[in-house]
Design a protein around this motif. Sequence first.
Motif, PDB file in Angstrom:
ATOM      1  N   UNK A  73      -5.255  28.066 -19.173  1.00 33.61           N
ATOM      2  CA  UNK A  73      -4.205  27.168 -18.719  1.00 33.61           C
ATOM      3  C   UNK A  73      -3.608  27.571 -17.386  1.00 33.61           C
ATOM      4  N   UNK A  74      -3.350  28.844 -17.215  1.00 35.14           N
ATOM      5  CA  UNK A  74      -2.752  29.323 -15.965  1.00 35.14           C
ATOM      6  C   UNK A  74      -3.727  29.164 -14.805  1.00 35.14           C
ATOM      7  N   UNK A  75      -4.974  29.537 -15.005  1.00 33.38           N
ATOM      8  CA  UNK A  75      -5.969  29.406 -13.926  1.00 33.38           C
ATOM      9  C   UNK A  75      -6.254  27.932 -13.643  1.00 33.38           C
ATOM     10  N   UNK A  76      -6.241  27.088 -14.673  1.00 32.40           N
ATOM     11  CA  UNK A  76      -6.393  25.655 -14.464  1.00 32.40           C
ATOM     12  C   UNK A  76      -5.274  25.091 -13.606  1.00 32.40           C
ATOM     13  N   UNK A  77      -4.046  25.547 -13.850  1.00 29.51           N
ATOM     14  CA  UNK A  77      -2.907  25.117 -13.040  1.00 29.51           C
ATOM     15  C   UNK A  77      -3.045  25.607 -11.600  1.00 29.51           C
ATOM     16  N   UNK A  78      -3.495  26.846 -11.429  1.00 32.37           N
ATOM     17  CA  UNK A  78      -3.700  27.368 -10.078  1.00 32.37           C
ATOM     18  C   UNK A  78      -4.796  26.607  -9.341  1.00 32.37           C
ATOM     19  N   UNK A  79      -5.867  26.279 -10.052  1.00 33.39           N
ATOM     20  CA  UNK A  79      -6.952  25.502  -9.457  1.00 33.39           C
ATOM     21  C   UNK A  79      -6.453  24.124  -9.034  1.00 33.39           C
ATOM     22  N   UNK A  80      -5.705  23.466  -9.906  1.00 30.86           N
ATOM     23  CA  UNK A  80      -5.177  22.138  -9.593  1.00 30.86           C
ATOM     24  C   UNK A  80      -4.199  22.201  -8.416  1.00 30.86           C
ATOM     25  N   UNK A  81      -3.385  23.233  -8.355  1.00 30.93           N
ATOM     26  CA  UNK A  81      -2.449  23.386  -7.241  1.00 30.93           C
ATOM     27  C   UNK A  81      -3.196  23.601  -5.935  1.00 30.93           C
ATOM     28  N   UNK A  82      -4.194  24.480  -5.948  1.00 32.12           N
ATOM     29  CA  UNK A  82      -4.957  24.765  -4.733  1.00 32.12           C
ATOM     30  C   UNK A  82      -5.689  23.520  -4.236  1.00 32.12           C
ATOM     31  N   UNK A  91      -5.003  20.376  -4.966  1.00 32.86           N
ATOM     32  CA  UNK A  91      -4.007  19.386  -4.566  1.00 32.86           C
ATOM     33  C   UNK A  91      -3.412  19.666  -3.195  1.00 32.86           C
ATOM     34  N   UNK A  92      -3.162  20.922  -2.890  1.00 34.12           N
ATOM     35  CA  UNK A  92      -2.647  21.278  -1.569  1.00 34.12           C
ATOM     36  C   UNK A  92      -3.706  21.092  -0.492  1.00 34.12           C
ATOM     37  N   UNK A 135      -2.153  16.364  -1.451  1.00 34.27           N
ATOM     38  CA  UNK A 135      -1.392  15.692  -2.505  1.00 34.27           C
ATOM     39  C   UNK A 135      -0.071  16.387  -2.786  1.00 34.27           C
ATOM     40  N   UNK A 136      -0.011  17.704  -2.567  1.00 36.26           N
ATOM     41  CA  UNK A 136       1.191  18.487  -2.831  1.00 36.26           C
ATOM     42  C   UNK A 136       1.640  19.153  -1.551  1.00 36.26           C
ATOM     43  N   UNK A 137       2.936  19.425  -1.469  1.00 39.52           N
ATOM     44  CA  UNK A 137       3.475  20.156  -0.321  1.00 39.52           C
ATOM     45  C   UNK A 137       2.995  21.601  -0.373  1.00 39.52           C
ATOM     46  N   UNK A 138       3.224  22.321   0.695  1.00 40.98           N
ATOM     47  CA  UNK A 138       2.733  23.699   0.797  1.00 40.98           C
ATOM     48  C   UNK A 138       3.306  24.602  -0.291  1.00 40.98           C
ATOM     49  N   UNK A 139       4.530  24.373  -0.690  1.00 38.84           N
ATOM     50  CA  UNK A 139       5.105  25.222  -1.739  1.00 38.84           C
ATOM     51  C   UNK A 139       5.271  24.460  -3.052  1.00 38.84           C
ATOM     52  N   UNK A 140       4.602  23.325  -3.203  1.00 30.97           N
ATOM     53  CA  UNK A 140       4.647  22.543  -4.436  1.00 30.97           C
ATOM     54  C   UNK A 140       3.595  23.035  -5.415  1.00 30.97           C
TER      55      UNK A 140
END
Length: 82
Positions: free
Chosen positions: A36-45, A47-48, A52-57
Amino acid sequence: MHFIWSIIIGFVVGLVARALMPGPNPMGFILTTILGVVGALLATYVGQAMGWYAANGSAGFIASVLGALVLLFIYGMVARRR
């Protein structure tokens, strides 16, 4: 406190991803949380990188589950080859 919430949300994301992915996914508490944590990190990376996401989103819950599903799919492909 943020670290503890990250672990709890990571565990929930990992559980949802394992429930949505067909087939057996034998994992314990620790591997589910890491998924779950790595999936969230992958999605954040991703997305940035796509804008889709801001630099600190950070990624939302659904995007995190999608990232964890991608990781489960890749793991299934690698494990099947052995």
